[in-house]
Design a protein around this motif. Structure first.
Motif, PDB file in Angstrom:
ATOM      1  N   LEU A 294      -6.111  -3.822   0.361  1.00  0.00           N
ATOM      2  CA  LEU A 294      -4.868  -4.474   0.789  1.00  0.00           C
ATOM      3  C   LEU A 294      -3.931  -3.481   1.454  1.00  0.00           C
ATOM      4  O   LEU A 294      -3.309  -3.802   2.481  1.00  0.00           O
ATOM      5  CB  LEU A 294      -4.183  -5.127  -0.417  1.00  0.00           C
ATOM      6  CG  LEU A 294      -2.840  -5.799  -0.134  1.00  0.00           C
ATOM      7  CD1 LEU A 294      -2.996  -6.923   0.876  1.00  0.00           C
ATOM      8  CD2 LEU A 294      -2.224  -6.329  -1.436  1.00  0.00           C
ATOM      9  N   SER A 295      -3.849  -2.284   0.919  1.00  0.00           N
ATOM     10  CA  SER A 295      -2.945  -1.299   1.517  1.00  0.00           C
ATOM     11  C   SER A 295      -3.421  -0.895   2.907  1.00  0.00           C
ATOM     12  O   SER A 295      -2.598  -0.735   3.826  1.00  0.00           O
ATOM     13  CB  SER A 295      -2.845  -0.074   0.596  1.00  0.00           C
ATOM     14  OG  SER A 295      -4.095   0.570   0.465  1.00  0.00           O
TER      15      SER A 295
ATOM     16  N   THR B  80      -2.810  -3.870   5.351  1.00  0.00           N
ATOM     17  CA  THR B  80      -1.380  -4.001   5.621  1.00  0.00           C
ATOM     18  C   THR B  80      -0.892  -2.911   6.559  1.00  0.00           C
ATOM     19  O   THR B  80      -0.108  -3.171   7.490  1.00  0.00           O
ATOM     20  CB  THR B  80      -0.591  -3.942   4.297  1.00  0.00           C
ATOM     21  OG1 THR B  80      -1.047  -4.972   3.419  1.00  0.00           O
ATOM     22  CG2 THR B  80       0.899  -4.112   4.542  1.00  0.00           C
TER      23      THR B  80
ATOM     24  N   PHE C  79       0.576  -4.145  10.172  1.00  0.00           N
ATOM     25  CA  PHE C  79       2.023  -4.134  10.343  1.00  0.00           C
ATOM     26  C   PHE C  79       2.607  -2.773  10.755  1.00  0.00           C
ATOM     27  O   PHE C  79       3.730  -2.714  11.235  1.00  0.00           O
ATOM     28  CB  PHE C  79       2.707  -4.576   9.043  1.00  0.00           C
ATOM     29  CG  PHE C  79       2.358  -5.978   8.635  1.00  0.00           C
ATOM     30  CD1 PHE C  79       2.804  -7.067   9.378  1.00  0.00           C
ATOM     31  CD2 PHE C  79       1.573  -6.216   7.527  1.00  0.00           C
ATOM     32  CE1 PHE C  79       2.486  -8.363   9.013  1.00  0.00           C
ATOM     33  CE2 PHE C  79       1.247  -7.508   7.148  1.00  0.00           C
ATOM     34  CZ  PHE C  79       1.695  -8.584   7.897  1.00  0.00           C
TER      35      PHE C  79
ATOM     36  N   LEU D 137      -4.410 -12.133  -0.341  1.00  0.00           N
ATOM     37  CA  LEU D 137      -3.415 -11.505   0.529  1.00  0.00           C
ATOM     38  C   LEU D 137      -4.083 -10.811   1.719  1.00  0.00           C
ATOM     39  O   LEU D 137      -3.560 -10.840   2.837  1.00  0.00           O
ATOM     40  CB  LEU D 137      -2.584 -10.508  -0.269  1.00  0.00           C
ATOM     41  CG  LEU D 137      -1.625 -11.110  -1.301  1.00  0.00           C
ATOM     42  CD1 LEU D 137      -0.953 -10.011  -2.117  1.00  0.00           C
ATOM     43  CD2 LEU D 137      -0.570 -11.975  -0.617  1.00  0.00           C
TER      44      LEU D 137
ATOM     45  N   VAL E  44      -3.376 -11.723   5.627  1.00  0.00           N
ATOM     46  CA  VAL E  44      -2.946 -10.737   6.627  1.00  0.00           C
ATOM     47  C   VAL E  44      -3.882 -10.725   7.821  1.00  0.00           C
ATOM     48  O   VAL E  44      -3.445 -10.634   8.975  1.00  0.00           O
ATOM     49  CB  VAL E  44      -2.852  -9.337   5.992  1.00  0.00           C
ATOM     50  CG1 VAL E  44      -2.599  -8.282   7.058  1.00  0.00           C
ATOM     51  CG2 VAL E  44      -1.749  -9.294   4.942  1.00  0.00           C
TER      52      VAL E  44
END
Length: 357
Positions: free
Chosen positions: A125-126, A129, A133, A187, A191
């Motif tokens: 997830l990190s 992300t 973004f 999540l 994304v």
């Protein structure tokens, strides 16, 4: 006059039930060395098979010629591309196997695994992300971001598992990790799906695999893997003391909090590096340490190196199986390890006594 036989007090059931089967047998050094030789030979054979087997049949002559750097035919070119894939499988498998052994030692939890505890998915997830973004493009940056996400996820899962009455039991940690992994996976999908520019490259990465490996990618994670290996292996003796219980370990002069933090840091570095380059591959860190305990016992000075070797062998074998069973397509190793690990996870849960969970 005959003296009565001394009466020996049996060990409390609560203690003996928590001892793994492998802990009841002391492994002689010669047996451990024999198993070490066997594991090394098996790993070498699997690496040769990984180079030779795939969607295209390759003769042993082409293998040896390609190992010398020649690419005169399609077969030799295929071998040249499979070599970094094999090396990546070995590195990632060793990192995940060692990280699983350390996590089980730090938490004294037989269900501990980077995938089950949500560490790998937190790293995923990190990374996603940061790419979506913040425009992250550096492969080395992937590793740093993945390690930060893995650490944050580990702390979060342990905090959730510690809520309520009692300590962070194996079942509570497993449930917290499973819920966290599911939430983070959702999540990640949320994304990626709206971003057509990155969805294609991350679709297979989400599953976990070693396809598309290159010497450059391996070189980028090797420093991190080396640091993680050093920290974990140097923590082996302290983890033996920690296995006796926090109070006894402290009585032996060990700094329990420092041991846990240091060993966990080494495991997080390994998980972050492995996830950054290969995606969230699960169950390797669960299956491998349990299998190694049957071979060499519970001494972490032997268990951790064996976990690294067996983890490398398992992931290499999974990659070979994924390439052979669905020719000419590939099944990613994350799917193969899940098929192996999920039944094993259920078996471990069923073996635990209700009061221990």
């Amino acid at each position: 006059m005959t003296l009565p036989e001394p009466v020996t007090q049996p060990e409390p059931a609560a203690v003996t039930d928590r001892l793994p089967d492998a802990a009841l047998v002391r492994r002689p050094a010669r047996v451990r060395l024999l198993w070490l030789l066997v594991v090394v030979v098996v790993l070498a054979a699997l690496m040769v098979a990984s180079v030779a087997l795939g969607s295209r049949s390759v003769s042993w002559g082409d293998v040896w010629v390609a190992l010398g750097g020649a690419e005169g035919s399609l077969e030799q070119a295929a071998v040249t591309k499979r070599i970094p894939r094999t090396l990546l499988a070995v590195v990632v498998g060793a990192a995940l196997g060692l990280a699983g052994g350390v996590m089980q030692g730090v938490t004294r939890n037989p269900l501990a695994d980077p995938g089950i505890l949500g560490v790998n998915m937190g790293a995923s997830l990190s990374v996603v992300t940061a790419v979506a973004f913040f425009g992250l493009t550096s492969p080395t940056g992937y590793v740093w971001v993945a390690m930060a996400g893995a650490a944050a996820s580990a702390v979060f899962v342990y905090a959730i598992g510690s809520l309520g009455r009692g300590r962070a039991t194996p079942l509570k940690l497993a449930l917290a990790g499973a819920v966290t992994s599911a939430a983070f996976a959702s999540l990640v999908s949320a994304v990626i799906l709206p971003r057509n520019d990155i969805s294609g490259s991350f679709r297979l990465w989400q599953i976990g695999g070693v396809g598309g490996a290159s010497y450059e990618r391996i070189g980028q994670i090797l420093p991190f893997v080396a640091v993680g290996f050093a920290v974990c292996l140097l923590s082996a003796r302290a983890l033996n003391s920690l296995a006796l219980g926090d109070e006894l370990a402290a009585g032996l002069g060990e700094r329990v909090a420092v041991i846990r933090a240091t060993a966990a840091l080494g495991a997080v570095v390994l998980c972050g590096a492995a996830t950054a380059v290969a995606g969230p591959i699960g169950f390797v860190g669960l299956v491998v340490p349990h299998a190694c305990r049957l071979l060499v016992g519970v001494d972490h000075r032997w268990l951790l190196p064996f976990s690294a070797l067996v983890g490398a062998a398992l992931l290499t074998a999974a990659d070979v199986v994924g390439r052979v069973v669905a020719r000419p397509e590939d099944i990613e190793v994350g799917i193969v390890t899940a098929l192996i690990g999920a039944p094993f996870f259920i078996h471990i849960v069923r073996r635990q006594k209700v009061r221990d969970l």
